[in-house]
Motif scaffolding. Structure first.
Motif, PDB file in Angstrom:
ATOM      1  N   HIS A 214      39.308  32.939  22.565  1.00 60.61           N
ATOM      2  CA  HIS A 214      38.609  33.912  21.709  1.00 60.61           C
ATOM      3  C   HIS A 214      38.127  35.086  22.558  1.00 60.61           C
ATOM      4  N   GLY A 215      37.513  34.765  23.712  1.00 56.94           N
ATOM      5  CA  GLY A 215      37.020  35.826  24.585  1.00 56.94           C
ATOM      6  C   GLY A 215      38.129  36.703  25.127  1.00 56.94           C
ATOM      7  N   LEU A 216      39.267  36.100  25.472  1.00 61.00           N
ATOM      8  CA  LEU A 216      40.389  36.877  25.998  1.00 61.00           C
ATOM      9  C   LEU A 216      40.987  37.791  24.935  1.00 61.00           C
ATOM     10  N   VAL A 217      41.072  37.292  23.706  1.00 63.66           N
ATOM     11  CA  VAL A 217      41.602  38.112  22.612  1.00 63.66           C
ATOM     12  C   VAL A 217      40.765  39.378  22.446  1.00 63.66           C
ATOM     13  N   LEU A 322      48.557  30.760  38.350  1.00 59.58           N
ATOM     14  CA  LEU A 322      47.234  31.239  38.730  1.00 59.58           C
ATOM     15  C   LEU A 322      46.234  30.204  38.231  1.00 59.58           C
ATOM     16  N   LEU A 323      45.430  29.675  39.134  1.00 60.62           N
ATOM     17  CA  LEU A 323      44.448  28.652  38.785  1.00 60.62           C
ATOM     18  C   LEU A 323      43.054  29.270  38.791  1.00 60.62           C
ATOM     19  N   VAL A 324      42.321  29.030  37.697  1.00 65.06           N
ATOM     20  CA  VAL A 324      41.058  29.728  37.456  1.00 65.06           C
ATOM     21  C   VAL A 324      39.978  28.723  37.080  1.00 65.06           C
ATOM     22  N   CYS A 333      39.784  36.752  32.817  1.00 60.25           N
ATOM     23  CA  CYS A 333      40.154  38.133  32.521  1.00 60.25           C
ATOM     24  C   CYS A 333      40.809  38.786  33.737  1.00 60.25           C
ATOM     25  N   ARG A 334      40.276  38.520  34.918  1.00 61.42           N
ATOM     26  CA  ARG A 334      40.874  39.103  36.128  1.00 61.42           C
ATOM     27  C   ARG A 334      42.287  38.568  36.347  1.00 61.42           C
ATOM     28  N   ALA A 335      42.467  37.271  36.127  1.00 62.41           N
ATOM     29  CA  ALA A 335      43.795  36.687  36.307  1.00 62.41           C
ATOM     30  C   ALA A 335      44.793  37.263  35.310  1.00 62.41           C
ATOM     31  N   ARG A 338      45.756  40.797  36.201  1.00 62.40           N
ATOM     32  CA  ARG A 338      46.750  40.826  37.285  1.00 62.40           C
ATOM     33  C   ARG A 338      48.155  40.675  36.721  1.00 62.40           C
ATOM     34  N   LEU A 339      48.333  39.744  35.825  1.00 62.27           N
ATOM     35  CA  LEU A 339      49.664  39.468  35.287  1.00 62.27           C
ATOM     36  C   LEU A 339      50.145  40.580  34.361  1.00 62.27           C
ATOM     37  N   ILE A 340      49.225  41.124  33.578  1.00 56.57           N
ATOM     38  CA  ILE A 340      49.604  42.218  32.680  1.00 56.57           C
ATOM     39  C   ILE A 340      50.103  43.422  33.473  1.00 56.57           C
ATOM     40  N   GLY A 341      49.500  43.654  34.631  1.00 58.90           N
ATOM     41  CA  GLY A 341      49.852  44.835  35.414  1.00 58.90           C
ATOM     42  C   GLY A 341      50.930  44.618  36.456  1.00 58.90           C
ATOM     43  N   ASP A 342      51.474  43.393  36.539  1.00 62.37           N
ATOM     44  CA  ASP A 342      52.403  43.105  37.628  1.00 62.37           C
ATOM     45  C   ASP A 342      53.552  42.238  37.119  1.00 62.37           C
TER      46      ASP A 342
END
Length: 372
Positions: A214-217, A322-324, A333-335, A338-342
């Motif tokens: 929910h938070g990520l959405v 990626l382990l969080v 959100c940081r992980a 990273r994936l969205i931009g790379d």
């Protein structure tokens, strides 16, 4: 070799649960290795199982038999079913009884039939615990299969079993080939990435991480989230609760259709929390080997997963995922950022996970491992 697999009570097949997927896939894998397999499941013995429908639902070949075993309708039904299933299995004169039902294994072993018990958590219930303690002392006890090394270590210490009688065998998945592939997205050029979650929804207390999703959405309105799984009530609840246009709830889908859904995604999420609760309120976070982790790996997509000791038995940080930290939304959100931009990072993680899966975690490889 002839193998009789005793399915669990009261779970019918087909059913929208991960354990039913595992049972059917293992039967198909045993058959693929050349064994004669009979699967016994709860049901009316007077009504033949729909084997074609079962195989279609799970996407497996029609290479094994299925029979119904009467379970009765009273408070002792699980134990009556275990006895009847073991008795029915013995009619087939199998070389091995294989089951996740301790009492069924014990009953078969008492009659001299080799029995392998598969455990996904420490044995629960007075009858099952007693049956298991009897089973491991019988000459016909063949092996204990544990779903993770953590569980194998626990059982070896708690029950005093020799290492030769225990094998740790993580869950598995199919090779998703051919799979509907999307061309790699480059979010920096404005493409909308698809973020997938597959599995149970439950409540915020179930530990599946739906609150975190929910938070990520909310934090990533530019991404499209696909959520696959959950019963109708859960889907309606979370659809209303989240109420945002960049998430689609698909509900439960036939297992045979999942490869296409995985193929649509760029990133896959496994946001398990520190407590992961299953039916009866049992916390399995120390022992679990989630089916979806292996399906994620098979799909060859980048994975963001909770950093938990039992999951590190399978995934390696920065190489296959990626382990969080489970409950740290900012870290998730940081992980994801990273994936969205790379795109290169997504590709590297996905391919490394897929190679690891193909080497170790196919259903066929698992079946071979537990029968050694």
């Amino acid at each position: 070799m002839k193998i009789c697999y005793v399915g669990q009570f009261p779970i019918p097949i087909p059913a929208p649960f991960a354990n039913s997927v595992q049972v059917v896939k293992m039967c198909a894998a045993f058959a693929e290795l050349g064994h004669e397999v009979v699967l016994l499941i709860p049901g009316d013995p007077g009504t033949p199982p729909d084997l074609d429908g079962i195989c279609k639902h799970y996407g497996v070949p029609r290479t094994f038999q299925v029979e119904h075993v009467d379970q009765g309708e009273h408070r002792w039904s699980p134990h009556v079913y275990a006895w009847r299933a073991a008795r029915r299995a013995l009619v087939h004169r199998p070389d091995l009884i294989y089951s996740r039902v301790a009492a069924a294994c014990c009953c078969a072993a008492l009659f001299g039939c080799p029995a392998t018990y598969e455990s996904h958590m420490p044995v629960r219930g007075a009858v099952s615990r007693t049956a298991f303690r009897v089973l491991v002392r019988l000459k016909s006890f063949h092996r204990l299969v544990c779903i993770s090394q953590s569980l194998a270590d626990h059982c070896q210490a708690f029950y005093g079993l020799p290492a030769s009688k225990i094998v740790a065998a993580h869950d598995g998945a199919d090779l998703f080939r051919p799979i509907l592939e999307r061309p790699p997205n480059d979010a920096g050029k404005g493409a909308q990435l698809r973020i997938g979650y597959f599995g149970s929804l439950g409540s915020g207390e179930s530990g599946r991480g739906i609150d975190l999703i929910h938070g990520l959405v909310k934090r990533f309105p530019e991404a499209q989230f696909d959520v696959v799984g959950g019963n109708r009530g859960e889907v309606e609840y979370w659809k209303y609760t989240i109420g945002l246009p960049n998430v689609t709830f698909h509900g439960r889908l036939p297992h045979s259709s999942l490869a296409e859904m995985y193929g649509r995604c760029d990133v896959l999420l496994a946001p398990y929390q520190k407590r992961v609760v299953v039916g009866g309120g049992t916390d399995t976070s120390a022992w679990m080997s989630p089916l979806k982790i292996f399906e994620y790996m098979a799909a060859g997509k980048a994975i963001v997963c909770s950093d938990m000791p039992v999951l590190r038995e399978v995934l390696e940080a920065e190489r296959t995922a990626l382990l969080v930290s489970p409950g740290d939304l900012d870290a998730w959100c940081r992980a994801l950022a990273r994936l969205i931009g790379d795109a290169a990072l997504r590709e590297r993680l996905g391919k490394a996970a897929q190679r690891e899966f193909e080497a170790k975690y196919t259903w066929t490889e698992r079946a071979r491992r537990v029968l050694v």
